[in-house]
Design a protein around this motif. Structure first.
Motif, PDB file in Angstrom:
ATOM      1  N   ASP A  44       0.798  -1.361  -0.065  1.00  0.00           N
ATOM      2  CA  ASP A  44      -0.034  -0.036   0.011  1.00  0.00           C
ATOM      3  C   ASP A  44       0.902   1.412  -0.041  1.00  0.00           C
ATOM      4  OD1 ASP A  44       1.179  -0.001   2.628  1.00  0.00           O
ATOM      5  OD2 ASP A  44      -0.969  -0.124   3.443  1.00  0.00           O
ATOM      6  N   GLY A  45       2.025   1.057  -0.006  1.00  0.00           N
ATOM      7  CA  GLY A  45       2.965   2.326  -0.240  1.00  0.00           C
ATOM      8  C   GLY A  45       3.545   2.939   0.837  1.00  0.00           C
ATOM      9  N   GLU A  46       3.225   2.296   2.179  1.00  0.00           N
ATOM     10  CA  GLU A  46       3.838   2.737   3.285  1.00  0.00           C
ATOM     11  C   GLU A  46       5.137   2.060   3.692  1.00  0.00           C
ATOM     12  OE1 GLU A  46       2.510   4.995   5.624  1.00  0.00           O
ATOM     13  OE2 GLU A  46       1.081   5.349   3.643  1.00  0.00           O
ATOM     14  N   PRO A  47       6.087   2.808   4.167  1.00  0.00           N
ATOM     15  CA  PRO A  47       7.576   2.303   4.440  1.00  0.00           C
ATOM     16  C   PRO A  47       7.439   1.313   5.775  1.00  0.00           C
ATOM     17  CG  PRO A  47       7.471   4.537   5.031  1.00  0.00           C
ATOM     18  CD  PRO A  47       5.965   4.418   4.276  1.00  0.00           C
ATOM     19  N   ILE A  48       8.016   0.244   5.476  1.00  0.00           N
ATOM     20  CA  ILE A  48       7.944  -0.573   6.643  1.00  0.00           C
ATOM     21  C   ILE A  48       9.625  -0.994   7.108  1.00  0.00           C
ATOM     22  CG2 ILE A  48       7.522  -3.292   7.439  1.00  0.00           C
ATOM     23  CD1 ILE A  48       5.351  -3.161   5.601  1.00  0.00           C
ATOM     24  N   ALA A  49       9.813  -0.742   8.309  1.00  0.00           N
ATOM     25  CA  ALA A  49      11.068  -0.979   8.779  1.00  0.00           C
ATOM     26  C   ALA A  49      11.282  -2.272   8.626  1.00  0.00           C
ATOM     27  CB  ALA A  49      11.196  -0.428  10.334  1.00  0.00           C
ATOM     28  N   VAL A  50      12.686  -2.814   8.253  1.00  0.00           N
ATOM     29  CA  VAL A  50      12.972  -4.203   8.016  1.00  0.00           C
ATOM     30  C   VAL A  50      14.583  -4.406   8.767  1.00  0.00           C
ATOM     31  CG1 VAL A  50      11.848  -4.520   6.074  1.00  0.00           C
ATOM     32  CG2 VAL A  50      14.215  -3.766   5.826  1.00  0.00           C
ATOM     33  N   GLY A  51      15.085  -3.418   9.657  1.00  0.00           N
ATOM     34  CA  GLY A  51      16.266  -3.768  10.294  1.00  0.00           C
ATOM     35  C   GLY A  51      17.211  -2.904  10.048  1.00  0.00           C
ATOM     36  N   PRO A  52      18.506  -2.985  10.711  1.00  0.00           N
ATOM     37  CA  PRO A  52      19.411  -2.032  10.472  1.00  0.00           C
ATOM     38  C   PRO A  52      19.781  -1.937   8.775  1.00  0.00           C
ATOM     39  CG  PRO A  52      19.933  -3.560  12.217  1.00  0.00           C
ATOM     40  CD  PRO A  52      18.809  -4.084  11.557  1.00  0.00           C
ATOM     41  N   ALA A  53      20.261  -0.992   8.425  1.00  0.00           N
ATOM     42  CA  ALA A  53      20.802  -0.751   6.929  1.00  0.00           C
ATOM     43  C   ALA A  53      22.056  -1.458   6.678  1.00  0.00           C
ATOM     44  CB  ALA A  53      20.480   0.774   6.344  1.00  0.00           C
ATOM     45  N   ARG A  54      22.995  -0.910   7.814  1.00  0.00           N
ATOM     46  CA  ARG A  54      24.420  -1.472   7.791  1.00  0.00           C
ATOM     47  C   ARG A  54      24.549  -2.886   7.848  1.00  0.00           C
ATOM     48  NH1 ARG A  54      29.376   1.766  10.151  1.00  0.00           N
ATOM     49  NH2 ARG A  54      28.132   3.299   8.954  1.00  0.00           N
ATOM     50  N   GLY A  55      25.112  -3.689   7.059  1.00  0.00           N
ATOM     51  CA  GLY A  55      25.297  -4.889   7.011  1.00  0.00           C
ATOM     52  C   GLY A  55      24.133  -5.705   6.112  1.00  0.00           C
ATOM     53  N   ASN A  56      23.192  -5.018   5.598  1.00  0.00           N
ATOM     54  CA  ASN A  56      22.275  -5.473   4.799  1.00  0.00           C
ATOM     55  C   ASN A  56      22.105  -4.704   3.388  1.00  0.00           C
ATOM     56  OD1 ASN A  56      20.437  -7.607   6.163  1.00  0.00           O
ATOM     57  ND2 ASN A  56      20.414  -5.983   7.768  1.00  0.00           N
ATOM     58  N   PHE A  57      21.689  -3.696   3.260  1.00  0.00           N
ATOM     59  CA  PHE A  57      21.613  -2.523   2.074  1.00  0.00           C
ATOM     60  C   PHE A  57      21.620  -1.046   2.531  1.00  0.00           C
ATOM     61  CE2 PHE A  57      18.764  -0.618  -1.253  1.00  0.00           C
ATOM     62  CZ  PHE A  57      19.809  -0.510  -2.236  1.00  0.00           C
ATOM     63  N   ASP A  58      22.971  -0.497   2.554  1.00  0.00           N
ATOM     64  CA  ASP A  58      23.023   0.785   2.784  1.00  0.00           C
ATOM     65  C   ASP A  58      23.815   1.654   1.797  1.00  0.00           C
ATOM     66  OD1 ASP A  58      23.205   3.040   4.251  1.00  0.00           O
ATOM     67  OD2 ASP A  58      24.304   2.376   5.933  1.00  0.00           O
ATOM     68  N   PRO A  59      23.328   2.191   0.905  1.00  0.00           N
ATOM     69  CA  PRO A  59      23.627   3.076  -0.046  1.00  0.00           C
ATOM     70  C   PRO A  59      24.615   4.479   0.459  1.00  0.00           C
ATOM     71  CG  PRO A  59      21.774   2.410  -1.046  1.00  0.00           C
ATOM     72  CD  PRO A  59      21.621   2.112   0.545  1.00  0.00           C
ATOM     73  N   THR A  60      24.102   4.613   1.658  1.00  0.00           N
ATOM     74  CA  THR A  60      24.687   5.915   2.384  1.00  0.00           C
ATOM     75  C   THR A  60      26.335   5.833   2.681  1.00  0.00           C
ATOM     76  OG1 THR A  60      24.311   5.291   4.597  1.00  0.00           O
ATOM     77  CG2 THR A  60      22.590   6.406   3.477  1.00  0.00           C
ATOM     78  N   LEU A  61      26.532   4.299   2.786  1.00  0.00           N
ATOM     79  CA  LEU A  61      28.184   4.296   2.910  1.00  0.00           C
ATOM     80  C   LEU A  61      28.847   4.517   1.893  1.00  0.00           C
ATOM     81  CD1 LEU A  61      28.034   0.682   4.892  1.00  0.00           C
ATOM     82  CD2 LEU A  61      28.283   3.126   5.741  1.00  0.00           C
ATOM     83  N   LEU A  62      28.530   4.705   0.778  1.00  0.00           N
ATOM     84  CA  LEU A  62      29.053   4.933  -0.839  1.00  0.00           C
ATOM     85  C   LEU A  62      29.959   6.644  -0.534  1.00  0.00           C
ATOM     86  CD1 LEU A  62      26.803   3.649  -3.382  1.00  0.00           C
ATOM     87  CD2 LEU A  62      29.067   2.717  -2.349  1.00  0.00           C
ATOM     88  N   LEU A  63      29.128   7.363   0.020  1.00  0.00           N
ATOM     89  CA  LEU A  63      29.792   8.445   0.429  1.00  0.00           C
ATOM     90  C   LEU A  63      30.570   8.805   1.763  1.00  0.00           C
ATOM     91  CD1 LEU A  63      26.676  10.940  -0.940  1.00  0.00           C
ATOM     92  CD2 LEU A  63      28.696   9.917  -2.080  1.00  0.00           C
ATOM     93  N   ASP A  64      30.490   7.664   2.546  1.00  0.00           N
ATOM     94  CA  ASP A  64      31.154   7.755   3.888  1.00  0.00           C
ATOM     95  C   ASP A  64      32.701   8.039   3.358  1.00  0.00           C
ATOM     96  OD1 ASP A  64      32.887   6.531   6.014  1.00  0.00           O
ATOM     97  OD2 ASP A  64      31.084   6.674   7.029  1.00  0.00           O
ATOM     98  N   PRO A  65      33.194   9.086   4.082  1.00  0.00           N
ATOM     99  CA  PRO A  65      34.668   9.375   3.934  1.00  0.00           C
ATOM    100  C   PRO A  65      35.740   8.360   4.080  1.00  0.00           C
ATOM    101  CG  PRO A  65      33.569  11.107   4.839  1.00  0.00           C
ATOM    102  CD  PRO A  65      32.576  10.085   5.052  1.00  0.00           C
ATOM    103  N   GLN A  66      35.297   7.444   4.933  1.00  0.00           N
ATOM    104  CA  GLN A  66      36.453   6.584   5.441  1.00  0.00           C
ATOM    105  C   GLN A  66      36.097   4.910   4.820  1.00  0.00           C
ATOM    106  OE1 GLN A  66      39.042   7.682   6.741  1.00  0.00           O
ATOM    107  NE2 GLN A  66      38.249   9.761   6.770  1.00  0.00           N
ATOM    108  N   LEU A  67      34.749   4.851   4.715  1.00  0.00           N
ATOM    109  CA  LEU A  67      34.351   3.259   4.269  1.00  0.00           C
ATOM    110  C   LEU A  67      33.914   3.254   2.591  1.00  0.00           C
ATOM    111  CD1 LEU A  67      32.209   2.517   7.396  1.00  0.00           C
ATOM    112  CD2 LEU A  67      34.700   1.970   6.955  1.00  0.00           C
ATOM    113  N   GLY A  68      33.598   4.466   2.129  1.00  0.00           N
ATOM    114  CA  GLY A  68      33.119   4.523   0.927  1.00  0.00           C
ATOM    115  C   GLY A  68      34.079   4.534  -0.334  1.00  0.00           C
TER     116      GLY A  68
END
Length: 236
Positions: A124-148
């Motif tokens: 129905d388009g509502e976001p559902i939390a499925v767990g921590p992003a890190r270790g699963n799927f976390d595109p934000t790490l691509l811009l991390d200065p140390q990890l990306g």
């Protein structure tokens, strides 16, 4: 409806200008712009491939928002086989659409990463939390200065320009094309460890924009019989 779960695959989701010989220049064709104008229009090409990659890393570390697209072929154990995302760093957040492994099946899903949590849209388009992003799927790490991406491309060695005429010479117009070897440990920023077994380094091709301080535009990493293509555009 049951809450979807993301398969827990271990992944850290996460650069030749040749000296020309002396020759007699042919007269310019009719209608060509004066030589001075032609020189002014030419991009300022980098002369050192390693320095160009270092420039790209500096720009990546300064990037606070980007549009990122990733596509893969022949690489197993990826949670996301492809995705398009808008990623920002302050706060670390991402949203987009991905082909994800959900409940044992590949499905297209809209996603969000915020406050370190991964959310998937329900039917129905509502976001559902499925767990921590890190270790699963976390595109934000691509811009991390140390990890990306910045830290990853800094490890490429040796690196060389693709040809004496790199600009407009390789798939991405207006860019410089480089090749190098990426250590396996660094490749884990974008590839699952399971796909890197028995490898020491991976071939990588980069496209940098000399008119934007050698900003990274695209990279392709070859892993065995597969490949990962990443495109990035600074949107700040």
């Amino acid at each position: 409806m049951p809450t979807p779960t993301v398969s827990a695959v271990a992944t850290a989701l996460a650069a030749v200008l040749l000296a020309g010989g002396c020759s007699t220049a042919a007269p310019p064709p009719a209608g060509s712009p004066p030589a001075a104008e032609t020189a002014a229009a030419a991009p300022d090409l980098p002369s050192d491939p390693s320095a160009a990659v270092a420039d790209a890393a500096v720009r990546l570390r300064a990037t606070t928002a980007a549009a990122i697209m990733v596509a893969t072929t022949g690489i197993e154990n990826l949670i996301a086989s492809s995705y398009a995302a808008q990623v920002s760093t302050d706060p670390a957040a991402a949203n987009g659409n991905a082909n994800l492994m959900i409940n044992g099946e590949r499905q297209q899903a809209n996603f969000q990463v915020r406050d370190g949590e991964l959310f998937l849209d329900s039917a129905d388009g509502e976001p559902i939390a499925v767990g921590p992003a890190r270790g699963n799927f976390d595109p934000t790490l691509l811009l991390d200065p140390q990890l990306g991406l910045a830290s990853m491309i800094e490890t490429i060695s040796p690196v060389s320009f693709e040809s004496p005429q790199p600009v407009n010479g390789g798939q991405v117009a207006g860019t410089v094309k480089l090749r190098g070897e990426l250590p396996v440990a660094a490749a884990e920023a974008v590839l699952p460890r399971d796909s890197l077994r028995n490898l020491v380094s991976l071939p990588v091709t980069l496209w940098l924009d000399p008119d934007a301080g050698n900003a990274l535009v695209q990279l392709i990493i070859t892993a065995g019989g597969g490949a990962l293509t990443l495109q990035i555009r600074d949107t700040h």
